[in-house]
Design a protein around this motif. Structure first.
Motif, short mmCIF file in Angstrom:
data_model
loop_
_atom_site.label_atom_id
_atom_site.label_comp_id
_atom_site.label_asym_id
_atom_site.label_seq_id
_atom_site.Cartn_x
_atom_site.Cartn_y
_atom_site.Cartn_z
N MET A 1 0.77 -1.14 -0.12
CA MET A 1 0.00 -0.13 0.08
C MET A 1 0.99 1.14 -0.07
O MET A 1 0.89 2.12 -0.82
N CYS B 1 3.40 1.60 -2.82
CA CYS B 1 2.63 2.10 -4.09
C CYS B 1 2.54 3.54 -4.05
O CYS B 1 2.99 4.40 -5.10
N PRO C 1 -4.77 1.33 -2.66
CA PRO C 1 -5.59 0.08 -3.09
C PRO C 1 -6.29 -0.45 -1.85
O PRO C 1 -7.34 -1.32 -2.12
N SER C 2 -5.48 -0.47 -0.66
CA SER C 2 -6.31 -0.91 0.45
C SER C 2 -5.80 -0.48 1.81
O SER C 2 -5.12 0.58 1.65
N VAL D 1 -10.79 -9.48 4.34
CA VAL D 1 -10.29 -9.65 3.02
C VAL D 1 -10.70 -8.26 2.30
O VAL D 1 -9.59 -8.07 1.22
N SER D 2 -11.56 -7.67 2.63
CA SER D 2 -11.93 -6.47 1.65
C SER D 2 -11.07 -5.44 2.07
O SER D 2 -10.34 -4.64 1.41
N LEU E 1 -7.90 -5.92 2.95
CA LEU E 1 -6.57 -6.15 2.42
C LEU E 1 -6.62 -6.03 1.02
O LEU E 1 -5.47 -5.81 0.50
N THR E 2 -7.72 -5.91 0.24
CA THR E 2 -7.45 -6.09 -1.05
C THR E 2 -8.06 -4.70 -1.89
O THR E 2 -7.74 -4.68 -2.91
N SER E 3 -9.00 -4.06 -1.00
CA SER E 3 -9.95 -3.12 -2.00
C SER E 3 -9.86 -1.79 -0.88
O SER E 3 -9.79 -1.74 0.23
#
Ligand code: AMP
Ligand code: ZN
Length: 475
Positions: free
Chosen positions: A1, A4, A63-64, A190-191, A193-195
């Motif tokens: 994150m 990035c 992203p997350s 999960v959300s 961590l990924t979005s």
């Protein structure tokens, strides 16, 4: 994150580099080290959560919002016992927990000025002294997360006592969470961590928790409210599958798995091709659903759970039962003995899984229907726990609920390593409870039973996440 963001800012010159420094030093961040030891898995995680809005008021679309810096698990070898053995599991926790925590500490994010003589904020820093190297300053966790229950008493105590030790030594708060709540919140982890935000799924949603020890259907209304809609009256689905695998699978195949988690073996045995050929058509009526399955070729039959009861009254009750199905498979295997070839075993494996999974799906369908009638409809079903990784189950749930009028239901299956017991879900639950203002007293003890349901309290004092003592609200 952050990597990035760094890349993006480097490309855009020094002004941006200064901005990054400001963001790094001033963006609020939460860090937890988490421990899970409720059953036979020893697991440790380090999870970091950052606010996505900088103090300057700019929104940074990373992203997350979460980073999992460390996540490892060691499972006790219970294969000689045919089930989870409490002492074997306790010994495994005692042997492995401290080693995992040591590795987790090395994986903590570096503190600003991590290799300098003095850390910039000593109160938030742990200093490691690797032999013959300069000291390294690590960010100290903001709190320790740990599983308080439900689970095996001695296993829970190993994790909880270690967590209390870290909390007192590092002078940081303790957050002792409910293991089942953690399973239910896993898709939100999960959300994160990924979005980018918002978290998915939002409350309310339905949670189907299918593991080695539990079969629960919950109405997850909010962080701490998960009323129970159905549970098993005998054994858990995972336990049923493990027992069926022991009856059906050849011993050399069973011995390829360490422990007693035979579900993946049974699934691969039943569907050996890739991709698997399910050839499944969902029943469209209740009559089709409760019809006895008869194999003309092999001469046996299976009755769907709760399809035939003496009074007939239980066939529509909101509960699960799996021991009848397991006994039926056992009887067929004993009757056929060595005569039973691989093809017949495969068919029995497929048909018994089909009945168990349709039994689940039928109760989910009724729950959706009941909630719709009460204008409390939900759009999402979260399926978690070890059995959720079964591809045939996923296929059946989707086909069955589509056939019953729910083609648009959002079905969420967290990744397999987060479906089984793990410390990342404990870390995430710690984060959500911390942000809601909760932490735990240092005097708490583990809870062998800890119901999630605050609405149907049994009067035993076990009801609901907040219905047990030991919580304190931060001012
Ligand atoms: P848990 O208690 O959540 O750690 O999950 C363990 C249970 O999930 C065990 O009973 C496993 O046999 C079962 N399980 C894991 N993977 C599968 C699978 N692919 N199919 C069926 N059951 C499974
Ligand atoms: Zn579990």
């Amino acid at each position: 994150m952050l990597a990035c963001a760094t890349k993006h800012l480097r490309r855009n010159g020094t002004a941006h580099a200064q901005a990054l420094h400001l963001v790094q030093s001033r963006r609020r961040q939460l860090l937890t080290l988490a421990i899970e030891t409720s059953c036979d898995d020893t697991s440790v995680a380090v999870l970091e959560k950052r606010d996505n809005v900088s103090p300057l008021g700019h929104t940074y679309t990373f992203p997350s919002t979460c980073a999992l810096h460390f996540h490892e698990k060691i499972t006790a070898n219970n294969s000689d016992y045919g089930g989870v053995h409490p002492i074997k599991s306790l010994e495994s926790h005692q042997e492995n927990l401290a080693l995992l925590i040591n590795r987790a500490i090395s994986a903590l994010p570096n503190a600003p000025n991590s290799n300098g003589d003095n850390p910039s904020d000593p109160s938030r820093t742990l200093t490691l002294y690797p032999p013959y190297q300069t000291p390294i300053h690590k960010l100290k966790p903001d709190f320790i997360s740990v599983t308080r229950g439900p689970g095996m008493r001695s296993s829970l105590a190993t994790g909880l006592d270690t967590a209390k030790g870290l909390s007192t030594a590092w002078q940081i708060p303790l957050l002792a969470v409910n293991h089942m709540q953690a399973h239910a919140l896993t898709p939100r982890l999960v959300s994160a961590l990924t979005s980018p935000p918002p978290l998915n799924p939002p409350f309310p949603f339905l949670t189907l928790l299918i593991s080695g020890g539990h079969t629960l259907l919950l109405h997850s209304k909010s962080l701490t409210s998960h009323p129970l809609l159905a549970t098993t009256t005998d054994i858990a689905l995972g336990d049923c599958i493990d027992k069926i695998a022991r009856h059906l699978l050849p011993p050399p195949l069973l011995s390829t798995t360490k422990g007693t988690m035979y579900g993946p073996l049974l699934e691969r045995f039943a569907f050996p091709t890739s991709p698997p050929e399910y050839n499944y058509t969902a029943p469209t009526t209740r009559a089709q659903e409760i019809a006895r399955i008869t194999s003309e070729r092999w001469g046996w039959s299976l009755v769907p759970p709760l399809a035939e009861t003496r009074s007939g009254s239980k066939s529509r009750s909101m509960e699960f039962t799996f021991s009848g199905l397991e006994s039926a498979v056992k009887r067929i295997c004993e009757w056929k003995g060595k005569e039973m070839g691989e093809e017949e075993r495969r068919e029995l494996a497929r048909e018994s899984m089909r009945l168990a999974f349709e039994h689940l799906a039928s109760r989910v369908g009724w729950a959706l229907n009941n909630l719709e009638e009460k204008a409390e409809g939900v759009k999402t079903l979260v399926v978690s726990g070890g059995v959720a990784s079964n591809g045939f189950l996923r296929h059946i749930l989707h086909a069955f609920l589509t056939a019953r009028g729910y083609p648009h239901l959002n079905l969420i299956f967290p990744p397999v390593d987060l479906c089984t017991d793990n410390a990342a879900m404990i870390a995430w639950t710690g984060m959500e409870m911390w942000e809601a203002g909760w932490e735990s007293e240092l005097s708490i003890r583990g809870l062998r039973k800890w119901s999630l349901d605050s609405e149907n309290e049994s009067g035993s004092g076990e009801g609901g996440i907040l219905g047990v003592g030991g919580w304190k609200k931060r001012s």
